[in-house]
Design an enzyme around this catalytic site. Sequence first.
Site, mmCIF file in Angstrom:
data_model
loop_
_atom_site.group_PDB
_atom_site.id
_atom_site.type_symbol
_atom_site.label_atom_id
_atom_site.label_comp_id
_atom_site.label_asym_id
_atom_site.label_seq_id
_atom_site.Cartn_x
_atom_site.Cartn_y
_atom_site.Cartn_z
ATOM 1 N N HIS A 1 0.834 -1.204 0.000
ATOM 2 C CA HIS A 1 0.000 0.000 0.000
ATOM 3 C C HIS A 1 0.871 1.257 0.000
ATOM 4 O O HIS A 1 0.606 2.202 -0.757
ATOM 5 C CB HIS A 1 -0.913 0.010 1.232
ATOM 6 C CG HIS A 1 -2.180 -0.758 1.065
ATOM 7 N ND1 HIS A 1 -2.207 -2.117 0.877
ATOM 8 C CD2 HIS A 1 -3.483 -0.341 1.047
ATOM 9 C CE1 HIS A 1 -3.466 -2.515 0.766
ATOM 10 N NE2 HIS A 1 -4.256 -1.464 0.861
ATOM 11 N N HIS B 1 1.241 -3.964 9.253
ATOM 12 C CA HIS B 1 2.627 -3.768 8.822
ATOM 13 C C HIS B 1 3.490 -3.285 9.972
ATOM 14 O O HIS B 1 3.029 -2.547 10.856
ATOM 15 C CB HIS B 1 2.717 -2.735 7.692
ATOM 16 C CG HIS B 1 2.485 -3.299 6.328
ATOM 17 N ND1 HIS B 1 3.324 -4.223 5.741
ATOM 18 C CD2 HIS B 1 1.491 -3.067 5.431
ATOM 19 C CE1 HIS B 1 2.858 -4.529 4.541
ATOM 20 N NE2 HIS B 1 1.746 -3.851 4.335
#
Length: 237
Positions: A150, A199
């Site tokens: 992303h 993440h």
Amino acid sequence: MTIRRQVRQSAAVLSNRILLAFLILAGLTWTFFSLADAVFENETDTFDTLVVLAFRNPADLSDPFGPIWVEEMARDITGLGGLAVLSLLVIVSAGFLWLRAQRRLAVVLISAVATGTALSQFLKFGFDRARPDLVSQEAAVYTASFPSGHSMMAAIVYLTLAVLLARTLHGKVAKAYVIAVATLVVIAVGISRVYLGVHWPTDVLAGWIIGAAWALLFGIVAKWLTRDDRLATDMAD
């Protein structure tokens, strides 16, 4: 000043800018691999853990910090770096450039995103880092963790679009505004990934770095492809 001399000066300025961009690109590439080495030597574990836990309620690690609307906002922001949003944005932008007879730039944009997507998957497969397991993950994930897809793709798409748009604007303030907005979106997407627990922060840093490098590379390509237009403008002036 003669037209020939003006053209030579414009060409020299353009060459110097491209050289500077390549030096920055080399620096970003070196930084990425230095970070990757530190990550896989476990030198960033303490930093990663502290940042991930900072976004969680200490009494309940399954609860992201802040009220429920903050969590919903994070999901909205993270969607700005998702496949559907970025694909739609690229298709619409490339179509607009094509209709404006900027076909080279449309090809540059599509090429940057297509090759960037392939590079992201290649890096994820090569590094194969596990997702954070300290906290619950508040968004669906399907791939490895390093680098953040992303963050990387948001950097490639938004920064490339900002650079292409800035080329059409007059005045440093307007150009700086466009690039600053794109940068803020990229930063927000990356932070949302850590907040949602999908993440490690170093995944996001790596995504930002390699994404910015990729956007810069294709910015160089765009500048080189449109160099004749720039020189023609200088001659007309």
